[in-house]
Every structure is written in structure tokens, then in C-alpha cells.
Motif scaffolding. Structure first.
Motif, mmCIF file in Angstrom:
data_model
loop_
_atom_site.group_PDB
_atom_site.id
_atom_site.type_symbol
_atom_site.label_atom_id
_atom_site.label_comp_id
_atom_site.label_asym_id
_atom_site.label_seq_id
_atom_site.Cartn_x
_atom_site.Cartn_y
_atom_site.Cartn_z
ATOM 1 N N CYS A 1 0.803 -1.218 0.000
ATOM 2 C CA CYS A 1 0.000 0.000 0.000
ATOM 3 C C CYS A 1 0.840 1.274 0.000
ATOM 4 O O CYS A 1 0.652 2.149 -0.863
ATOM 5 N N ALA A 2 1.750 1.408 0.950
ATOM 6 C CA ALA A 2 2.540 2.641 1.053
ATOM 7 C C ALA A 2 3.403 2.892 -0.186
ATOM 8 O O ALA A 2 3.450 4.030 -0.678
ATOM 9 N N PRO A 3 4.095 1.875 -0.750
ATOM 10 C CA PRO A 3 4.865 2.123 -1.976
ATOM 11 C C PRO A 3 4.002 2.607 -3.143
ATOM 12 O O PRO A 3 4.404 3.502 -3.892
ATOM 13 N N ALA A 4 2.803 2.018 -3.300
ATOM 14 C CA ALA A 4 1.907 2.451 -4.381
ATOM 15 C C ALA A 4 1.453 3.888 -4.157
ATOM 16 O O ALA A 4 1.382 4.687 -5.099
ATOM 17 N N ALA A 5 1.153 4.226 -2.902
ATOM 18 C CA ALA A 5 0.678 5.575 -2.587
ATOM 19 C C ALA A 5 1.755 6.627 -2.821
ATOM 20 O O ALA A 5 1.498 7.681 -3.403
ATOM 21 N N VAL A 6 2.980 6.343 -2.382
ATOM 22 C CA VAL A 6 4.070 7.311 -2.513
ATOM 23 C C VAL A 6 4.496 7.458 -3.976
ATOM 24 O O VAL A 6 4.857 8.552 -4.423
ATOM 25 N N LYS A 7 4.442 6.378 -4.742
ATOM 26 C CA LYS A 7 4.839 6.442 -6.143
ATOM 27 C C LYS A 7 3.877 7.303 -6.965
ATOM 28 O O LYS A 7 4.297 8.089 -7.824
ATOM 29 N N THR A 8 2.577 7.176 -6.702
ATOM 30 C CA THR A 8 1.579 7.896 -7.502
ATOM 31 C C THR A 8 1.123 9.202 -6.866
ATOM 32 O O THR A 8 0.718 10.126 -7.560
#
Length: 478
Positions: A82-89
Motif C-alpha cells: 500500500c505505502a509504496p503504491a501511494a508514494v509512487k503515484t
């Protein structure tokens, strides 16, 4: 009139970046997320979920090991997915899905998600109301009741719903600050209440605890009318009760404000304080209530018995700090359906709907079943979005296909979501399972795999068609 104008001016000034990435200037530090997740997951519903393990006859060691492993897996799901997807986009799941799937699918998804968030938040309001009812000597529903007990209790629901809704309208910053104020002392109340009740069960020293736990708290014997929970029920529930948030990526709405993807580890504060310690403590309180002859205690009664008025206040605030971000998410989901309407206005409407739903205690008494259905619907979307963000660029497929092709409907997303939900249901029925959560992971994996396959087929076919049109245009020019 002046107050109304001031309120409108304040909420109008809040920009939540619903349809654009969060700018770097607006990212938050680690402390904001510790307070947010602690406040959300150290919740009034812990006084509902903890007792469920007692009522369903889970054995003591199954509870301890199940909660330990399950909460570790939940934390890793936030950290790794979740956090990697959120920070990337830097976007919400709702806007990111619209870019991938098109307006047609996101309209359906946002409608389902908005309603599901409303139901979840309504359970939090109901739990808070049970505590206020005891303070005012108004009898509220028990854990097994399905209907309101009195008009006064409904009035309490509306008062609490109003407070929560107003806070949610001010956006992420105010929701986070509200949680940070109350999160530090709530664990102390849970822990103190559980410890205070142990002597009534016969615990006089640390060495007595596990013996009493096996004989009087988590006995392995369910009460009449309840199915038995095993280690697998406890572990899977601890991992996946919030699967819509982590594997389903709904918490992209929260972690898009994180400075680093590693801030996903903040979820551990909620999991191991709220979903480990607090569930154990509330289970102890439930066992005491059953020993005293109370067969259908309310969350407020359980808290009051363990910590008096401090316990009741803890239940009220814990319900608020969980319902606030939930209504905030619901507002973002519904705002995707009506992008021209202000988010704060939609949040007010969502809060009103949530408050009306909270008048039915059924959403509290059936919370575990509801969360299971929620997981089956939401988790596959998370795997689809993850594949689009991280896998597609590596295998030569087009990410954000609907946005780039200006498509209203991405059929690969529709097929994958539908097949994964159907596959989850067939898995649930085929193995004669008694717990919806057991089917969530197969559904998540199926969504991930089928999306890659269907996208490959559809995008290849579209490319071939584009080549044919290009050749036809060249021939016409010649």
C-alpha cells in the motif's frame, strides 16, 4: 448565519488533491501517520472484536499466535504494497483506478466503496453511542441485538454522528491532528482495564495467567449458536480484517501524504497495540461479563466494567478517531462520482447517511461478516492497481490505459475484477468454508494474474488494430 459562513470559508480553503498528485510541499512526517493509524485501529470496535474470539470459543494459544502472526502480515501488507503504491503515484485509489479502468468501472467501485465505508463508520458511531448511553443511563443494544432500543439512543447516535462528520469535512490535516490528540492515552485505558479485571477471574500472579486464560477466557468452547474459531480464523482475521485498506489499497488515500514509503511501518502501532493488546484486553473483559451472568453485554458495558468512566470516554473517543478517517475516505470515494461537487459537501452528505445507518445495531453485531464481504470485493482491485503501477512498465504493457486511450471502460479491469470475485465465492463455497476471509487471498491473486493476462490480450489486439488503421491511412494517401 455568521457561523455557517465561517464554516463554509474554512472548508472551502481545504485542498485535498482529489484529482491530482499530492505536491511535495504537502507531505507529512512520520508522526502524523503514527497518530492516524493508532487512533484508527485502537478503536471502539476493539470492544466488539475482542469478545468475538471469546464467544466463538477460540483456544488461548490459538488467539495469541494467531494475533501475533496475523498482525505481522497485516503490517507487512501496508509496508510492501500500500505505502509504496501511494508514494509512487501520490494519488487516491479512486483517482488512480479511474486512470486505469475508465469512468465506467470507477463509478461502480466508488459507489460500492462509499457505501461500505459508510457501514464501517456507522459501526464505530454505534459503539461510541453505547458508552454515552451508559453515562446518561440510557440502555443501548447488546452485542447480539439487531434493532435500536429507544428513541433516546437514536438521539445519541445523531449527536455523535454530527461531531464526527464535521471533523471529517476539514480534510486529512484535521483528521490526523484529532487522532494525535487522543491516540497516546487510549492504549493505557485498554491495558489497565484488562489487567484490573484479571483478579476477578482468579489471576493473582503472572504464572496464573495462561492457566486462567485457557480455563475461563479463551476456553476453546463456543457459546450456544456460535461457530468455533481456530488458529486459522484468528490469524486470517487479524491479517485481512483491514485487507480493503492495505491489500485493497484504500489507504493510498492516507499514505499519499507520506514523505517515504517506509512510513507504512506506522501501521504496526495500530496492529500491535489496537489489534493485539486491545483485542486481548477486551476479551478478558468479556469473559468477566459472562462470568457475572451478562450474556449480551454492549461495548460500553464491557469498558465501564473494566475502567469506569475513563473506559466509557475511551470508547467514545476511539469510535470517533476511527470513524473520522473512514468518513473522510468515503467522501473521497463519492466525490469521484460527482467531481464538480465540493468534497466537503459530499462528506457532509456521507456523514448523514452514515449516521442514519448507525441507528441499526446490526452493523455492530455482524461486523466480522461485513468485513469479510468487504474484503472479497475490494482486495482484487488492489492487486489490479499494483500490477498496473509496478508490473506493466517492466513487461511492456501500457499503464493508466483508460486515461491514455481516453476510454470510458477498460475491459481487462472489468473481466479481472468480476472473475476474481466469482473465483473467491466459488472457493468459499467449494471448500465449504465458514469464514469469508479465507477466500480473500485467492481472490487477490486471481485478480493480479487475470489482469496481466487479459491486459496483454486486449492491448495486443488494440495495437494490431492501430497498425491496420495506420496502414490503411498510408495506402489512402498513396
Amino acid at each position: 448565519m455568521q457561523l455557517k459562513k465561517l464554516f463554509a470559508e474554512q472548508v472551502e480553503s481545504v485542498n485535498e488533491y482529489e484529482r491530482e498528485p499530492v505536491p511535495k510541499s504537502e507531505v507529512k512526517g512520520f508522526k502524523s501517520f503514527v497518530g492516524m493509524v493508532s487512533g484508527e485501529h485502537i478503536a471502539g470496535t476493539e470492544f466488539v472484536i475482542g469478545p468475538l474470539f471469546v464467544l466463538h470459543g477460540a483456544a488461548a494459544m490459538d488467539v495469541f499466535w494467531g494475533l501475533l502472526i496475523g498482525n505481522l502480515l497485516a503490517t507487512l501488507s501496508w509496508v510492501l504494497f500500500c505505502a509504496p503504491a501511494a508514494v509512487k503515484t501520490r494519488t487516491t485509489i479512486f483517482y488512480q483506478l479511474e486512470r486505469i479502468s475508465g469512468k465506467g468501472i470507477v463509478t461502480l467501485y466508488n459507489s460500492v466503496n462509499g457505501l461500505l465505508f459508510c457501514v464501517t463508520a456507522s459501526a464505530m458511531i454505534g459503539v461510541s453511542a453505547s458508552a454515552v448511553g451508559i453515562m446518561l443511563d440510557i440502555k443501548g443494544p447488546g452485542l447480539n441485538d439487531l434493532y435500536p432500543t429507544s428513541p433516546l439512543w437514536v438521539g445519541i447516535i445523531f449527536a455523535i454522528g454530527a461531531v464526527i462528520t464535521v471533523v471529517a469535512t476539514f480534510g486529512f490535516d484535521k483528521v490526523s491532528k484529532f487522532a494525535n490528540i487522543f491516540a497516546p492515552w487510549m492504549p493505557i485505558i485498554f491495558f489497565s482495564a484488562g489487567v484490573a479485571m484479571l483478579p476477578q477471574l482468579g489471576v493473582t500472579s503472572i504464572s496464573d495467567f495462561f492457566t486462567v486464560a485457557e480455563e475461563k477466557i479463551w476456553t476453546g468452547v463456543p457459546i450456544d449458536g456460535q461457530t468455533k474459531y481456530t488458529f486459522w480464523h484468528i490469524m486470517i482475521f487479524a491479517w485481512l480484517c483491514n485487507s480493503a485498506m492495505h491489500l485493497g489499497l484504500s489507504d493510498m488515500s492516507i499514505y499519499r501524504y507520506a514523505k517515504k514509503a517506509s512510513y507504512g511501518i506506522a501501521s504496526a502501532f495500530g496492529m500491535f497495540i489496537g489489534h493485539f493488546m486491545a483485542w486481548l484486553a477486551s476479551g478478558i473483559l468479556c469473559a468477566v461479563a459472562l462470568q457475572m451472568g451478562e450474556s449480551n453485554p454492549s461495548p460500553g458495558q464491557i469498558a465501564f466494567m473494566g475502567a469506569g468512566y475513563a473506559g466509557l470516554l475511551c470508547v467514545v473517543i476511539a469510535g470517533w478517531t476511527t470513524a473520522n478517517p473512514t468518513i473522510y475516505r468515503s467522501g473521497l470515494a463519492v466525490q469521484g462520482l460527482f467531481p464538480k461537487l465540493k468534497r466537503w459537501k459530499i462528506t457532509l452528505i456521507v456523514g448523514c447517511v452514515t449516521t442514519v445507518l448507525a441507528c441499526s445495531p446490526a452493523f455492530v453485531s455482524k461486523l466480522d461478516q461485513f468485513l469479510g464481504v468487504y474484503a472479497l470485493c475490494a482486495a482484487p482491485i488492489g492487486s489490479i492497481v499494483l500490477a498496473d503501477i509496478f508490473i506493466f512498465p517492466k513487461i511492456g504493457l501500457i499503464s493508466n490505459y483508460a486515461e491514455k486511450k481516453k476510454s470510458w471502460l477498460n475491459y481487462s479491469v472489468l473481466l479481472s475484477w468480476g472473475l476474481s470475485i466469482l473465483g473467491s465465492y466459488l472457493f468459499y463455497k467449494g471448500f465449504d468454508l465458514d469464514f469469508y476471509f479465507f477466500a480473500a487471498i485467492p481472490g487477490w491473486l486471481l485478480g493480479f494474474i487475470t489482469y496481466i493476462i487479459t491486459a496483454k490480450l486486449i492491448q495486443s489486439k488494440a495495437d494490431d488494430k492501430d497498425v491496420e488503421l495506420e496502414n490503411l491511412s498510408v495506402n489512402e494517401l498513396n
